[in-house]
Design a protein around this motif. Structure first.
Motif, PDB file in Angstrom:
ATOM      1  N   MET A   6       0.840  -1.175   0.083  1.00 15.02           N
ATOM      2  CA  MET A   6       0.011  -0.079   0.123  1.00 15.02           C
ATOM      3  C   MET A   6       1.020   1.174  -0.059  1.00 15.02           C
ATOM      4  N   VAL A   7       0.511   2.136  -0.923  1.00 13.28           N
ATOM      5  CA  VAL A   7       1.204   3.318  -0.964  1.00 13.28           C
ATOM      6  C   VAL A   7       0.270   4.410  -0.627  1.00 13.28           C
ATOM      7  N   VAL A   8       0.980   5.547  -0.150  1.00 11.85           N
ATOM      8  CA  VAL A   8       0.154   6.783  -0.028  1.00 11.85           C
ATOM      9  C   VAL A   8      -0.888   6.988  -1.014  1.00 11.85           C
ATOM     10  N   LYS A   9      -0.575   7.284  -2.162  1.00 12.29           N
ATOM     11  CA  LYS A   9      -1.406   7.491  -3.370  1.00 12.29           C
ATOM     12  C   LYS A   9      -2.700   7.021  -3.487  1.00 12.29           C
ATOM     13  N   ASP A  10      -2.690   5.622  -2.899  1.00 11.02           N
ATOM     14  CA  ASP A  10      -3.659   4.542  -2.990  1.00 11.02           C
ATOM     15  C   ASP A  10      -4.948   4.604  -1.788  1.00 11.02           C
ATOM     16  N   VAL A  11      -4.490   5.440  -0.816  1.00 14.60           N
ATOM     17  CA  VAL A  11      -5.119   5.604   0.388  1.00 14.60           C
ATOM     18  C   VAL A  11      -5.743   7.150   0.623  1.00 14.60           C
ATOM     19  N   THR A  12      -7.075   7.366   0.847  1.00 14.89           N
ATOM     20  CA  THR A  12      -7.677   8.433   1.189  1.00 14.89           C
ATOM     21  C   THR A  12      -8.108   8.514   2.852  1.00 14.89           C
ATOM     22  N   LEU A  13      -7.663   9.387   3.161  1.00 15.16           N
ATOM     23  CA  LEU A  13      -7.944   9.585   4.685  1.00 15.16           C
ATOM     24  C   LEU A  13      -9.251  10.522   4.775  1.00 15.16           C
ATOM     25  N   ILE A  14     -10.490  10.063   5.377  1.00 16.87           N
ATOM     26  CA  ILE A  14     -11.650  10.757   5.612  1.00 16.87           C
ATOM     27  C   ILE A  14     -11.843  11.080   7.225  1.00 16.87           C
ATOM     28  N   VAL A  15     -12.316  12.310   7.298  1.00 17.53           N
ATOM     29  CA  VAL A  15     -12.652  12.795   8.794  1.00 17.53           C
ATOM     30  C   VAL A  15     -13.810  13.782   8.757  1.00 17.53           C
ATOM     31  N   LYS A  16     -14.728  13.500   9.785  1.00 14.49           N
ATOM     32  CA  LYS A  16     -15.911  14.392   9.850  1.00 14.49           C
ATOM     33  C   LYS A  16     -15.481  14.974  11.191  1.00 14.49           C
ATOM     34  N   THR A  17     -15.777  16.493  11.179  1.00 20.36           N
ATOM     35  CA  THR A  17     -15.481  17.378  12.357  1.00 20.36           C
ATOM     36  C   THR A  17     -16.557  18.345  12.643  1.00 20.36           C
ATOM     37  N   ILE A  18     -16.505  18.804  14.027  1.00 16.15           N
ATOM     38  CA  ILE A  18     -17.702  19.599  14.355  1.00 16.15           C
ATOM     39  C   ILE A  18     -17.021  20.411  15.457  1.00 16.15           C
ATOM     40  N   LYS A  19     -17.022  21.764  15.377  1.00 13.06           N
ATOM     41  CA  LYS A  19     -16.434  22.571  16.608  1.00 13.06           C
ATOM     42  C   LYS A  19     -15.034  21.990  17.374  1.00 13.06           C
ATOM     43  N   ARG A  20     -14.133  21.459  16.609  1.00  9.32           N
ATOM     44  CA  ARG A  20     -13.058  20.956  17.135  1.00  9.32           C
ATOM     45  C   ARG A  20     -11.721  21.566  16.150  1.00  9.32           C
ATOM     46  N   PRO A  21     -11.710  22.750  15.980  1.00 12.51           N
ATOM     47  CA  PRO A  21     -10.800  23.112  15.042  1.00 12.51           C
ATOM     48  C   PRO A  21      -9.334  22.655  15.508  1.00 12.51           C
ATOM     49  N   GLU A  22      -8.943  22.802  16.830  1.00 12.37           N
ATOM     50  CA  GLU A  22      -7.402  22.575  17.236  1.00 12.37           C
ATOM     51  C   GLU A  22      -7.310  21.010  17.235  1.00 12.37           C
ATOM     52  N   CYS A  23      -8.530  20.122  17.223  1.00 12.60           N
ATOM     53  CA  CYS A  23      -8.178  18.840  16.940  1.00 12.60           C
ATOM     54  C   CYS A  23      -7.822  18.521  15.464  1.00 12.60           C
ATOM     55  N   LEU A  24      -8.546  19.034  14.503  1.00  9.71           N
ATOM     56  CA  LEU A  24      -8.498  19.053  13.324  1.00  9.71           C
ATOM     57  C   LEU A  24      -7.271  19.575  12.657  1.00  9.71           C
ATOM     58  N   GLU A  25      -6.907  20.527  13.404  1.00  7.75           N
ATOM     59  CA  GLU A  25      -5.539  21.098  12.782  1.00  7.75           C
ATOM     60  C   GLU A  25      -4.333  20.129  13.143  1.00  7.75           C
ATOM     61  N   ARG A  26      -4.193  19.687  14.256  1.00  5.24           N
ATOM     62  CA  ARG A  26      -3.326  18.864  15.045  1.00  5.24           C
ATOM     63  C   ARG A  26      -3.254  17.359  14.151  1.00  5.24           C
ATOM     64  N   LEU A  27      -4.458  16.817  13.693  1.00  2.67           N
ATOM     65  CA  LEU A  27      -4.590  15.734  12.856  1.00  2.67           C
ATOM     66  C   LEU A  27      -4.103  16.038  11.431  1.00  2.67           C
ATOM     67  N   LEU A  28      -4.597  17.199  10.853  1.00  2.00           N
ATOM     68  CA  LEU A  28      -4.270  17.453   9.568  1.00  2.00           C
ATOM     69  C   LEU A  28      -2.637  17.709   9.581  1.00  2.00           C
ATOM     70  N   ARG A  29      -2.059  18.546  10.405  1.00  2.00           N
ATOM     71  CA  ARG A  29      -0.393  18.796  10.554  1.00  2.00           C
ATOM     72  C   ARG A  29       0.117  17.352  10.711  1.00  2.00           C
ATOM     73  N   SER A  30      -0.257  16.318  11.503  1.00  6.73           N
ATOM     74  CA  SER A  30       0.401  15.128  11.792  1.00  6.73           C
ATOM     75  C   SER A  30       0.367  14.151  10.509  1.00  6.73           C
ATOM     76  N   VAL A  31      -0.872  13.909   9.918  1.00  3.09           N
ATOM     77  CA  VAL A  31      -0.842  13.022   8.535  1.00  3.09           C
ATOM     78  C   VAL A  31      -0.261  13.680   7.514  1.00  3.09           C
ATOM     79  N   THR A  32      -0.131  15.098   7.333  1.00  2.00           N
ATOM     80  CA  THR A  32       0.711  15.619   6.155  1.00  2.00           C
ATOM     81  C   THR A  32       2.100  15.380   6.250  1.00  2.00           C
ATOM     82  N   SER A  33       2.569  15.454   7.693  1.00  2.08           N
ATOM     83  CA  SER A  33       3.975  15.259   7.906  1.00  2.08           C
ATOM     84  C   SER A  33       4.464  13.778   7.841  1.00  2.08           C
TER      85      SER A  33
END
Length: 108
Positions: free
Chosen positions: A1-28
């Motif tokens: 499995m390589v990154v181009k074969d995977v899509t990460l999905i996330v549903k969020t509501i009222k937790r921007p600090e959590c979403l930012e931490r997740l996005l920062r970690s996944v993209t790094s």
């Protein structure tokens, strides 16, 4: 499995600090992974989530403006409908990837 074969999905509501931490970690740890973020909160929350998606996921991200308070299952189903890769990774917005994450070490 390589990154181009995977899509990460996330549903969020009222937790921007959590979403930012997740996005920062996944993209790094997985640069180039397709990320789809859905928010079913109020308009201000959606604007913040959209901005964070654009900031961290850049050309590999997609923001989905979900109907208000659609609920977790319906939101995830709507996000899964947008996936075009072979694999999908469904995560909560309060998760973050670490160097010990199993996804990195798994090969299929």
């Amino acid at each position: 499995m390589v990154v181009k074969d995977v899509t990460l999905i996330v549903k969020t509501i009222k937790r921007p600090e959590c979403l930012e931490r997740l996005l920062r970690s996944v993209t790094s740890f997985y640069p180039g992974m397709k990320i789809i973020v859905g928010d079913d909160g109020n308009q201000k929350d959606k604007e913040i989530s959209c901005s964070l998606t654009n900031r961290w996921a850049k050309e590999h991200g997609e923001f989905v403006d979900l109907p208000g308070d659609i609920g977790l299952s319906a939101a995830r189903n709507a996000l899964i409908d947008r996936v075009a890769t072979e694999w999908v990774m469904v995560v909560d917005d309060d998760r973050s990837e670490e160097h010990t994450s199993e996804l990195q070490s798994r090969q299929y």
